[in-house]
Design an enzyme around this catalytic site. Structure first.
Site, short mmCIF file in Angstrom:
data_model
loop_
_atom_site.label_atom_id
_atom_site.label_comp_id
_atom_site.label_asym_id
_atom_site.label_seq_id
_atom_site.Cartn_x
_atom_site.Cartn_y
_atom_site.Cartn_z
N ALA A 59 -4.20 7.53 -4.91
CA ALA A 59 -2.79 7.11 -5.04
C ALA A 59 -2.82 5.62 -5.34
O ALA A 59 -2.74 4.78 -4.45
CB ALA A 59 -2.04 7.41 -3.75
N GLY A 75 0.83 -1.20 0.00
CA GLY A 75 0.00 0.00 0.00
C GLY A 75 0.86 1.24 0.00
O GLY A 75 2.04 1.19 -0.33
N ASN A 76 0.25 2.38 0.32
CA ASN A 76 1.01 3.63 0.43
C ASN A 76 0.38 4.52 1.49
O ASN A 76 -0.66 4.17 2.05
CB ASN A 76 1.11 4.32 -0.94
CG ASN A 76 -0.24 4.69 -1.50
OD1 ASN A 76 -0.95 5.54 -0.94
ND2 ASN A 76 -0.63 4.04 -2.59
N PHE A 77 1.00 5.65 1.76
CA PHE A 77 0.60 6.50 2.88
C PHE A 77 -0.53 7.48 2.58
O PHE A 77 -0.81 8.37 3.39
CB PHE A 77 1.81 7.27 3.42
CG PHE A 77 2.83 6.40 4.10
CD1 PHE A 77 2.49 5.68 5.23
CD2 PHE A 77 4.12 6.29 3.60
CE1 PHE A 77 3.42 4.88 5.87
CE2 PHE A 77 5.07 5.49 4.22
CZ PHE A 77 4.72 4.78 5.37
N SER A 78 -1.18 7.37 1.42
CA SER A 78 -2.26 8.30 1.11
C SER A 78 -3.35 8.25 2.18
O SER A 78 -3.82 7.17 2.55
CB SER A 78 -2.87 7.95 -0.26
OG SER A 78 -4.06 8.67 -0.45
#
Ligand code: CTP
Ligand code: CA
Length: 229
Positions: free
Chosen positions: A101, A33-36
């Protein structure tokens, strides 16, 4: 059940917004995943709704909630699910804003059981490319539909953003400037430059994501006005 939108400059308009990260499963308990945080996309959805639009918000996993009854929330997890939800809403949408994102890659296969810690061997995760949602919608765009993207860049930001706008057939791209602290993922503020396909460029100052959302929606209102003249 029909919702009768309030008065506003987007009354009668249907808007599609994507927001948040996507999660790409590795096994039943892990993902890429990512930090969005989803804050920018949710703020844009609320701004459109407050100005009379009927909004479909396709959201990856975030810990935010929707306030306006004019927003229909479609929750998804992966990029593929996000594409599917967007494909359903896009044909009816006058304006689509891609704030999500989206993970660029996903594991090639999802283990059906938890990957166990092994003694010597380190597991290798093979990746495959995810679909480019903005580019897919851009290739399906009909005359009069407006498609807006976001770009997150660390270098050659203007050239890269313009390149993305052209490659994805966007009418406008919102460049997130990471040069200034207080801008980007996880923060409550953002600093953006709005660029249009016809060569326009407007730089905005560091402000709250709510205020940035108003600037972005104002810029889209400007595009709409040009279209109808
Ligand atoms: N986007 C998308 N689907 C993807 C990747 C990106 O819809 N699989 C959209 C984003 O929502 C954003 C725009 O495309 O509106 C640009 O995303 P970004 O990650 O900055 O660009 P990429 O084309 O993925 O290029 P890169 O990550 O290499 O900079
Ligand atoms: Ca990307």
């Amino acid at each position: 059940e029909a919702y009768f939108a309030a008065e506003g400059d987007f009354k009668g308009k249907k808007v599609l917004v994507t927001a948040g990260p996507t999660y790409e499963r590795i096994d039943p308990v892990r993902f890429i995943g990512n930090f969005s945080s989803g804050k920018m996309g949710y703020a844009i959805a609320e701004e459109f709704a407050s100005r009379g639009a009927e909004v479909t918000l396709v959201s990856g996993p975030v810990s935010l909630s929707v306030k306006s009854p004019a927003i229909r929330l479609v929750k998804v997890e992966s990029a593929r699910q996000m594409l599917q939800a967007c494909e359903e809403a896009f044909p009816q949408s006058d304006i689509s804003v891609m704030c999500a994102a989206v993970a660029d890659y996903a594991p090639a296969d999802v283990a059906d059981r938890k990957i166990k810690r092994e003694r010597d061997e380190v597991p290798v995760i093979n990746l495959v490319k995810n679909p480019d949602i903005a580019k897919t919608l851009g290739s399906e765009k009909r005359y009069g539909q407006i498609l807006v993207g976001f770009a997150l860049e660390t270098d050659h930001e203007f050239e890269n953003a313009v390149g993305k706008m052209q490659a994805k057939n966007l009418d406008m791209i919102v460049l997130n400037s990471l040069r200034d602290s207080g801008a980007g993922f996880g923060t409550d503020t953002n600093k953006v430059t709005v660029m249009t396909a016809n060569g326009g460029r407007t730089e905005f100052g560091l402000k709250s994501k709510q205020a940035v959302a108003a600037d972005v929606v104002d810029s889209i209102a400007g595009l709409l006005q040009k279209q109808t003249v």
